[in-house]
Design a protein around this motif. Structure first.
Motif, mmCIF file in Angstrom:
data_model
loop_
_atom_site.group_PDB
_atom_site.id
_atom_site.type_symbol
_atom_site.label_atom_id
_atom_site.label_comp_id
_atom_site.label_asym_id
_atom_site.label_seq_id
_atom_site.Cartn_x
_atom_site.Cartn_y
_atom_site.Cartn_z
ATOM 1 N N LYS A 91 10.040 12.379 6.590
ATOM 2 C CA LYS A 91 9.037 12.354 7.577
ATOM 3 C C LYS A 91 9.369 13.906 8.399
ATOM 4 O O LYS A 91 8.230 14.436 8.732
ATOM 5 C CB LYS A 91 9.306 11.372 8.554
ATOM 6 C CG LYS A 91 8.236 11.642 9.990
ATOM 7 C CD LYS A 91 8.495 10.354 10.730
ATOM 8 C CE LYS A 91 7.321 10.187 11.958
ATOM 9 N NZ LYS A 91 7.541 8.937 12.802
ATOM 10 N N ILE A 122 6.398 16.594 8.703
ATOM 11 C CA ILE A 122 5.731 17.119 9.854
ATOM 12 C C ILE A 122 5.527 18.384 10.035
ATOM 13 O O ILE A 122 4.603 18.987 10.304
ATOM 14 C CB ILE A 122 6.545 16.344 10.820
ATOM 15 C CG1 ILE A 122 6.074 14.811 11.182
ATOM 16 C CG2 ILE A 122 5.998 17.108 12.268
ATOM 17 C CD1 ILE A 122 6.929 14.170 12.136
ATOM 18 N N ASN A 180 2.194 20.699 10.048
ATOM 19 C CA ASN A 180 1.793 21.439 11.084
ATOM 20 C C ASN A 180 1.404 22.841 10.350
ATOM 21 O O ASN A 180 0.656 23.969 11.014
ATOM 22 C CB ASN A 180 2.950 21.838 11.987
ATOM 23 C CG ASN A 180 2.986 20.588 12.876
ATOM 24 O OD1 ASN A 180 2.256 19.931 13.222
ATOM 25 N ND2 ASN A 180 4.370 20.244 13.375
ATOM 26 N N GLU A 195 2.551 4.489 8.361
ATOM 27 C CA GLU A 195 2.727 4.557 9.643
ATOM 28 C C GLU A 195 2.506 5.845 10.437
ATOM 29 O O GLU A 195 2.304 5.791 11.527
ATOM 30 C CB GLU A 195 4.476 4.579 9.739
ATOM 31 C CG GLU A 195 5.245 3.324 9.010
ATOM 32 C CD GLU A 195 6.573 3.270 8.644
ATOM 33 O OE1 GLU A 195 7.270 4.496 9.160
ATOM 34 O OE2 GLU A 195 7.135 2.554 8.009
ATOM 35 N N MET A 196 2.559 6.960 9.654
ATOM 36 C CA MET A 196 1.979 8.258 10.433
ATOM 37 C C MET A 196 0.505 8.382 10.767
ATOM 38 O O MET A 196 0.221 9.374 11.365
ATOM 39 C CB MET A 196 2.549 9.539 9.621
ATOM 40 C CG MET A 196 4.157 9.511 9.320
ATOM 41 S SD MET A 196 4.636 10.672 8.517
ATOM 42 C CE MET A 196 4.240 12.250 9.257
ATOM 43 N N LYS A 197 -0.349 7.582 10.014
ATOM 44 C CA LYS A 197 -1.642 7.692 10.130
ATOM 45 C C LYS A 197 -2.295 7.724 11.564
ATOM 46 O O LYS A 197 -3.176 8.605 11.867
ATOM 47 C CB LYS A 197 -2.366 6.630 9.540
ATOM 48 C CG LYS A 197 -2.451 6.818 7.652
ATOM 49 C CD LYS A 197 -3.862 7.379 7.489
ATOM 50 C CE LYS A 197 -3.803 7.269 5.807
ATOM 51 N NZ LYS A 197 -4.826 8.137 5.260
ATOM 52 N N GLU A 198 -1.676 7.198 12.425
ATOM 53 C CA GLU A 198 -2.003 6.934 13.872
ATOM 54 C C GLU A 198 -2.113 8.461 14.395
ATOM 55 O O GLU A 198 -2.880 9.114 15.202
ATOM 56 C CB GLU A 198 -1.255 5.901 14.624
ATOM 57 C CG GLU A 198 -1.993 5.524 16.175
ATOM 58 C CD GLU A 198 -1.420 4.569 16.798
ATOM 59 O OE1 GLU A 198 -1.111 4.670 17.818
ATOM 60 O OE2 GLU A 198 -1.403 3.355 16.040
ATOM 61 N N GLU A 199 -0.915 9.128 14.292
ATOM 62 C CA GLU A 199 -0.561 10.403 14.732
ATOM 63 C C GLU A 199 -1.372 11.498 13.998
ATOM 64 O O GLU A 199 -1.748 12.518 14.497
ATOM 65 C CB GLU A 199 0.934 10.390 14.892
ATOM 66 C CG GLU A 199 1.309 11.775 15.585
ATOM 67 C CD GLU A 199 2.686 12.014 15.663
ATOM 68 O OE1 GLU A 199 3.074 13.238 16.161
ATOM 69 O OE2 GLU A 199 3.611 11.229 15.300
ATOM 70 N N PHE A 200 -1.404 11.201 12.827
ATOM 71 C CA PHE A 200 -2.002 12.219 11.687
ATOM 72 C C PHE A 200 -2.996 11.724 10.884
ATOM 73 O O PHE A 200 -2.676 11.177 9.621
ATOM 74 C CB PHE A 200 -0.888 12.736 10.753
ATOM 75 C CG PHE A 200 0.490 13.618 11.566
ATOM 76 C CD1 PHE A 200 0.282 14.567 11.977
ATOM 77 C CD2 PHE A 200 1.754 12.958 11.677
ATOM 78 C CE1 PHE A 200 1.204 15.336 13.006
ATOM 79 C CE2 PHE A 200 2.420 13.300 12.388
ATOM 80 C CZ PHE A 200 2.311 14.680 13.101
ATOM 81 N N PRO A 201 -4.215 11.096 11.430
ATOM 82 C CA PRO A 201 -5.042 10.502 10.704
ATOM 83 C C PRO A 201 -5.895 11.088 9.424
ATOM 84 O O PRO A 201 -6.256 10.686 8.716
ATOM 85 C CB PRO A 201 -6.195 10.349 11.955
ATOM 86 C CG PRO A 201 -5.973 11.204 12.891
ATOM 87 C CD PRO A 201 -4.627 11.646 12.884
#
Length: 188
Positions: A33, A37, A41, A65-71
């Motif tokens: 992760k 990230i 970026n 799990e990361m889709k909410e923050e990084f759709p």
């Protein structure tokens, strides 16, 4: 810029991990992760996986799990052959099918069931040709299946503009210490 990243590494059994509650899994996922990230970026859009149990399945879970923050982050599961999960136990097959179902793209390269090791070699070559970089969870001291794509990626990077990111035992040890420190601080 790395827009399409192959993520691979050890299979769970190569690490002595035989269930989802193993304490090493959160450490590996956090290391992946952190790297993702940094790359997101810089423009990362796609992760390319072959769907193997271990680093690749944990990465697919991580993307979900990361889709909410990084759709915008997507993952593809491109298997070397059809029915790769055929000999896995029922629980692993169910988890695999769920990850396959939630993938943004999925296919099988050879459109046939397992025939021979050449299918893995062709998958590795295809992955390198169709990505901008690779993230490998691998340590030279602990040989395993990722060494083959690592060698191929290093040769490929000599001729092409190709990025290789490595997470090794030292990186995982730092993450483990970081998690332990966070847990101690939360306990107080």
């Amino acid at each position: 810029m790395v827009k399409r990243l192959v993520v691979t590494g050890y299979k769970a059994h190569e690490l002595g991990i035989f269930n989802d509650s193993h304490p090493g899994i959160p450490i590996i996922k956090k290391a992946i992760k952190n790297q993702l990230i940094a790359l997101i970026n810089e423009g990362l859009e796609w992760l390319i996986l072959s769907g193997q149990q271990g680093v690749e399945s944990w990465t697919a879970e991580l993307v979900l799990e990361m889709k909410e923050e990084f759709p915008h982050l997507k993952y593809a599961i491109i298997t070397p052959f059809l029915e790769q999960e055929k000999n896995w136990n029922e629980l692993k097959q169910e988890k695999y099918q769920a990850l396959l179902f939630q993938a943004d793209f999925q296919t099988s390269l050879t459109k046939k069931t397992y025939e021979a090791p050449w299918q893995f070699v062709e998958k590795n070559k295809f992955f390198l040709r169709n990505s901008d970089g690779i993230l490998i969870v691998y340590d030279e001291e602990n040989e395993g299946s990722p060494k083959y794509i690592k060698i191929l990626a290093e040769k490929y990077a000599e001729k092409e503009n190709y990025s290789i990111f490595l997470i090794d035992a030292y990186d995982l040890q730092l993450i483990a210490e970081e998690i332990a420190e966070e847990e101690r601080n939360n306990f107080i």
